[in-house]
Structure formats: structure tokens, C-alpha cells
Design an enzyme around this catalytic site. Structure first.
Site, PDB file in Angstrom:
ATOM      1  N   GLU A  24      -4.900   6.540  -5.515  1.00 19.64           N
ATOM      2  CA  GLU A  24      -5.499   6.407  -4.187  1.00 19.64           C
ATOM      3  C   GLU A  24      -5.565   7.782  -3.517  1.00 19.64           C
ATOM      4  OE1 GLU A  24      -3.570   3.419  -1.812  1.00 19.64           O
ATOM      5  OE2 GLU A  24      -5.056   3.586  -0.222  1.00 19.64           O
ATOM      6  N   ASN A 171     -10.153  -4.738  -0.658  1.00 13.54           N
ATOM      7  CA  ASN A 171      -8.730  -4.618  -0.987  1.00 13.54           C
ATOM      8  C   ASN A 171      -7.902  -5.173   0.172  1.00 13.54           C
ATOM      9  OD1 ASN A 171      -6.213  -3.273  -2.222  1.00 13.54           O
ATOM     10  ND2 ASN A 171      -6.274  -2.381  -0.176  1.00 13.54           N
ATOM     11  N   GLU A 172      -6.933  -5.973  -0.133  1.00 15.27           N
ATOM     12  CA  GLU A 172      -6.013  -6.514   0.883  1.00 15.27           C
ATOM     13  C   GLU A 172      -6.782  -6.884   2.154  1.00 15.27           C
ATOM     14  OE1 GLU A 172      -2.367  -4.239   1.316  1.00 15.27           O
ATOM     15  OE2 GLU A 172      -1.824  -4.658  -0.765  1.00 15.27           O
ATOM     16  N   TYR A 239       5.003  -5.693  -4.509  1.00 11.55           N
ATOM     17  CA  TYR A 239       5.868  -4.514  -4.544  1.00 11.55           C
ATOM     18  C   TYR A 239       7.327  -4.932  -4.560  1.00 11.55           C
ATOM     19  CZ  TYR A 239       1.948  -1.400  -3.780  1.00 11.55           C
ATOM     20  OH  TYR A 239       0.779  -0.689  -3.939  1.00 11.55           O
ATOM     21  N   GLU A 296      -1.792  -3.857  -8.007  1.00 16.12           N
ATOM     22  CA  GLU A 296      -0.785  -3.012  -7.349  1.00 16.12           C
ATOM     23  C   GLU A 296       0.574  -3.649  -7.602  1.00 16.12           C
ATOM     24  OE1 GLU A 296      -1.428  -1.767  -3.285  1.00 16.12           O
ATOM     25  OE2 GLU A 296      -3.597  -1.640  -3.631  1.00 16.12           O
ATOM     26  N   GLN A 345       1.860   4.361  -7.932  1.00 13.94           N
ATOM     27  CA  GLN A 345       0.571   4.925  -8.258  1.00 13.94           C
ATOM     28  C   GLN A 345       0.768   6.039  -9.281  1.00 13.94           C
ATOM     29  OE1 GLN A 345      -1.841   5.983  -4.895  1.00 13.94           O
ATOM     30  NE2 GLN A 345      -1.496   4.030  -3.855  1.00 13.94           N
TER      31      GLN A 345
HETATM   32  O1  AHR Z   1      -0.182   1.524  -2.658  1.00 12.82           O
HETATM   33  C1  AHR Z   1      -0.061   1.747  -1.292  1.00 12.82           C
HETATM   34  C2  AHR Z   1      -0.759   0.683  -0.457  1.00 12.82           C
HETATM   35  O2  AHR Z   1      -0.131  -0.547  -0.621  1.00 12.82           O
HETATM   36  C3  AHR Z   1      -2.197   0.408  -0.785  1.00 12.82           C
HETATM   37  O3  AHR Z   1      -3.068   1.300  -0.192  1.00 12.82           O
HETATM   38  C4  AHR Z   1      -2.396  -0.964  -0.223  1.00 12.82           C
HETATM   39  O4  AHR Z   1      -3.392  -1.684  -0.904  1.00 12.82           O
HETATM   40  C5  AHR Z   1      -1.022  -1.599  -0.329  1.00 12.82           C
HETATM   41  O5  AHR Z   1      -0.641  -2.201   0.850  1.00 12.82           O
END
Ligand code: AHR
Length: 510
Positions: A24, A171-172, A239, A296, A345
Site C-alpha cells: 500500500e 476496499n473495506e 488482523y 489482508e 504488508q
Molecule cells: O493494512 C493497513 C490497513 O488496514 C489497510 O489500509 C486497510 O484496508 C485495513 O484497515
């Protein structure tokens, strides 16, 4: 611990893309990361750091997602084409408020993928972009015709279309991508996706935005019900954050044994999310035509002290290696539904595989796990099961307190594994011992095959071990000695002891 692998029971194809990465415009991922510009003293080809490109080739990186993330829904692709000196500058409002000079744009991204030898995966802008803007970007990338966007691409030096396959429509969009409801996004998805045209016989693989927050399944259900017919993939973001309070996520390097186990249990929780998301998808798509795209995933800790909070720069330890091993084993086992995954990432951001400091770079423990697991790419999952003890945690399951009758704790096995067989018959077994202090003696049988060990490597250390710029090889895979192989009437018996906190790969020729 008894472990049985049955190489003759071939299961789903493991899409190579499951070993993908995400890059990103965030912190030092692109600029001061992979892209240093043509005039840099750091060795580069067309601006891409040579040492990084070589490392990613060795890791066999199959696919790279770009330009975001949250950045994607603020990105206007025309700002990033044409002569660099006249490209528009903007403020990266989402990540650190720094100036984005757009010197890395569409052409540079495809050049990076060309050098790495990976598939590009582009994420389009729904949140602040128009349907026309998205339509024209795809035309710019993929049209071989004499058409306005294809002509513009030619003017900018690229005659042939790039033939992009993977494209995400937003995205999101439940969060940074527009704060939409599932029903509203499903409608928007239908409209935007309609204009993501196919310009050749190879269709664009369209990925809809999936959930990333609890409750996951309501969003998944709405999308499958209202837009499942127009998508090839549905994303899932997850995450691993040690603490429930995101303002104090926990340090990447300074953690207790208790935090170590909580982190690993939270990483393992993705298995339940995949399984339950898959069950919802099965209602609409029992044949698994729509891929679950975990685009992600990874650890998210507090930033390193003294660094820009908007840059999400964190160190990486053996704990991260275990998170990677756990996750990749889970993705392999879910190969029927999980068709792609992209760790967040690539460089200098979150659970990065590479860190840089000026002209120095290091490979993180996570990098080594990806490299060790690479032979699973494009192989077929085979049946395997281990009788491993597990530990229970009550601080893993997100969302509201469980209803009466539902278990409040989450069970995580101490040893996770997966196994695959490649076209040439070679067998790959990857196995991780999560215990912080106890070795795991393994009695493994490769059922009904006579196999010869061709490779045995292990990554192991203390849970806090890490690579630093002065000691970049402190954590690296070593030969795994002490693996005993014996042919028996039932197959091949393999015995070994996995040290505490370790990830290993064993390969066999059958
Ligand atoms: O990876 C960091 C961020 O986490 C990304 O930009 C977003 O899609 C997610 O919330």
C-alpha cells in the site's frame, strides 16, 4: 505425537496466490521501501530495488496487491501516469499526512510485478471514485484496441495491454472505503462491477469487499445473496492484535509469554472465521466457485517507538514466524474455498517480509516461513491429521459476550501442520510447534507410500528472537538434523523432535 499424512488422498488445489503479499502507499512500503527511483545510489532497475526484487523472486511471490487498503478508495489513477514531473501531488490523508507525489503509479506497479515475476492485483476506488473512473482504469490496463484509454497508455510508453487478472471493487467499504451498509455496498458493487469490462478472452477476476469486523457473517451473507452472481471472489480481512484495545495493541518485540500465547490463539482464530464464512458462502455457492480472498492478514502491533504512528512500522520476531506458519497451514487446509491471501504488508509495514534502513535490508522471520512453504504453491492438499494437545483461551473471540450455552473459550492446538503433493509426486509437509518452552516429539507416517527425504529445514529460536540490521541473519532456517526415516509395511515412518517455538519443512520424493 502421532501424525498421519496420506499422500494418496489428494484434495483441493492450493492456489499459488495464497502466498501473496499486499503493498500500500503507506509509510515506507513503496517509497523508501521497494521503490527508490531511477536516480538512487541504491542498486535498482527502473527504480525498483534490486536486492528486494531478488529476495521476492527467491520467495516465489505469486501475487501482489496494490495500491491499498484504505489508500485505494482515495486513489485517482490518472494522478499517477504520464511524465513524473507533471504528476499531481496530494496529501496521503489516511496514512501519516505526508506528500504523495504519485511517482509510483500504474506503469511502475506493473514494472515491479514484471521484475518479480508475480501477478498484479489492483484494488479499485469505490469510496471516492466514479464508475467511469474505474471503467477507464481497467480499459487503460487491459484494452488492446484503438480506444481512448488504450491510446493514452500507448502515449505513456506502454504499447501492449498488461492483461490484469485480479481486480477488487473497493476496499473495506464498511469502514474507510465509505462507511456503507452491506446492502448499499452490494448495490454499488453490482453497478461498478458491471463496467469492469473484459477486453480479451481472459476475464477479469472481480473481487467484492468482504467483512473485516465483527459480526463477519451478516456482511458475507448479504453480499453473497445480493451480488454473488457477479463476483469471482469475496474478501476477508483479519488482523491479529494481541490486546482488545486497539489504542494499546501491544509491543512487537517486548511481550510476555502470556501475550505470546494470546497472539498465537488470535492468529489461529482465522480458522474459525474461514470455516464459518465458508459455511455461509456454501449456502449460495456449494461448489466453491467464489473464492474467499483473505487479502489482508497478519499481526498488528504498536509502532516502533519514535516512528510515525501513521506509518505502521513494526519489528518482527519468532512470534510472527509462528503466526505466519499457523496462518499458511490453515489457508492450505482451506484450499477449496481460500483462493488467495495477501499478508499485510510487503515492506516496512505491519507484518512485513522485508525491512529496510537506507541501503540496508533484512529478511524477517516471516519471510523465511513464506520461503520455506513455497513448494505448496500449485500443489494439491493431502489428508493429514495430528493428535496434538491444545490450549484454551478466553480472550480470543471478538464481539459481544457469547450467548448462554456457547463455549466462551477458544482451543488452539500446540502443533499445526499441512501437507501437499506436487505434480511430480513430491510431498511437502509444513509443521509448527507453538509451545514457548516444550519440544514436540513427532511420529509421522506417510501412509501407503515409500518416500525418500529430500529436504528438512527448521526455523527456531526464542520467542523474542529477531533480525536486526547489524545482525540480519540471527533468525534464519537451518538444516533440520535428526529426522529419521524408515520404510515399513504401512508406508514411511518419520520421527523427529520439533523444538519449542519452531516452524519446519520436510520434503520427500515418493
Ligand atoms: O493494512 C493497513 C490497513 O488496514 C489497510 O489500509 C486497510 O484496508 C485495513 O484497515
Amino acid at each position: 505425537m502421532r501424525y498421519v499424512v496420506n499422500p494418496t488422498m489428494k484434495g483441493a488445489y492450493i492456489h499459488p496466490e495464497v502466498y501473496g503479499n499486499f503493498s500500500e502507499h503507506l509509510g515506507r512500503c513503496i517509497y523508501d521501501g521497494v521503490y527508490v527511483g531511477e536516480n538512487s545510489k541504491i542498486p535498482n532497475v527502473n527504480g525498483m530495488r534490486t536486492d528486494i526484487v531478488e529476495a521476492l523472486r527467491r520467495m516465489k511471490l505469486p501475487v501482489l496487491r496494490w495500491p491499498g487498503g484504505c489508500f485505494a478508495d482515495e486513489y485517482h489513477w490518472r494522478d499517477g501516469i504520464g511524465p513524473k514531473e507533471s504528476r499531481k501531488k496530494m496529501i496521503n490523508t489516511h496514512w501519516g499526512g505526508v506528500v504523495e507525489d504519485n511517482s509510483f503509479g500504474t506503469h511502475e506497479f506493473f514494472e515491479l510485478c514484471r521484475q518479480i515475476g508475480c501477478q498484479p492485483y489492483v484494488n479499485g476506488n469505490v469510496g471516492s471514485g466514479t464508475v467511469q473512473e474505474m471503467q477507464e482504469w481497467v480499459e487503460y490496463m487491459n484494452s488492446p484496441a484503438i480506444s481512448p484509454m488504450a491510446n493514452l497508455r500507448r502515449e505513456n510508453g506502454q504499447d501492449e495491454p498488461w492483461g490484469l487478472k485480479y481486480f477488487a471493487v473497493g476496499n473495506e467499504n464498511w469502514g474507510c472505503g465509505g462507511h456503507m451498509t452491506a446492502a448499499h455496498y452490494a448495490d454499488e458493487y453490482r453497478r461498478y462491477a458491471t463496467y469492469v469490462r473484459n477486453y480479451t478472452k481472459d476475464p477479469v477476476y472481480k473481487i467484492a469487499c468482504g467483512p473485516g469486523q465483527h459480526p463477519y457473517y451478516a456482511w458475507t451473507q448479504t453480499l453473497m445473496e445480493q451480488a454473488g452472481d457477479l463476483m469471482n471472489g469475496l474478501s476477508l480481512h483479519y488482523y491479529t492484535v494481541p490486546n482488545a484495545d486497539w489504542r494499546h495493541k501491544g509491543s512487537a518485540t517486548d511481550f510476555t509469554v502470556d501475550e505470546y500465547y494470546r497472539t498465537l490463539a488470535k492468529a489461529h482464530f482465522i480458522e474459525r472465521l474461514i470455516h464459518e464464512s465458508g459455511s455461509v458462502m456454501d449456502l449460495y455457492d456449494p461448489e466453491c466457485k467464489v473464492g474467499l480472498i483473505v487479502d489482508e492478514w497478519g499481526t498488528w502491533f504498536d509502532v516502533e517507538p519514535g516512528t510515525n504512528p501513521g506509518f505502521l512500522f513494526q519489528q518482527s520476531t519468532m512470534r510472527d514466524a509462528l503466526v505466519a506458519g499457523i496462518s499458511l497451514n490453515i489457508f492450505n487446509k482451506a484450499a477449496r474455498r481460500v483462493h488467495m491471501a495477501n499478508i499485510a504488508q510487503l515492506i516496512n509495514v505491519l507484518q512485513a517480509v522485508i525491512l529496510t534502513d537506507g541501503d540496508r535490508m533484512l529478511l524477517t522471520p516471516t519471510y523465511h516461513v513464506f520461503e520455506m512453504f513455497k513448494e505448496h504453491q500449485g500443489a494439491h492438499l493431502v489428508e493429514s491429521a495430528i493428535a496434538a494437545p491444545s490450549f484454551a483461551r478466553e480472550d480470543v473471540i471478538p464481539g459481544p459476550a457469547p450467548r448462554r450455552g456457547t463455549p466462551a473459550s477458544y482451543q488452539t492446538p500446540y502443533v499445526t501442520e499441512s501437507a501437499s503433493v506436487a505434480e511430480d509426486g513430491s510431498i511437502t509437509v509444513t509443521i509448527a510447534n507453538l509451545s514457548a518452552d516444550t519440544a514436540a516429539p513427532i511420529e509421522m507416517r506417510l501412509d501407503a507410500v515409500s518416500a525418500k527425504l529430500s529436504e528438512a529445514r527448521i526455523l527456531t529460536g526464542d520467542i523474542h528472537d529477531k533480525n536486526e540490521f547489524d545482525t540480519p541473519d540471527a533468525v534464519r532456517p537451518k538444516d533440520f538434523d535428526g529426522v529419521r526415516v524408515e520404510a515399513t509395511a504401512a508406508g514411511t515412518e518419520v520421527t523427529y523432535t520439533l523444538p519449542a517455538c519452531s516452524v519446519a519443512v520436510l520434503r520427500f520424493e515418493a
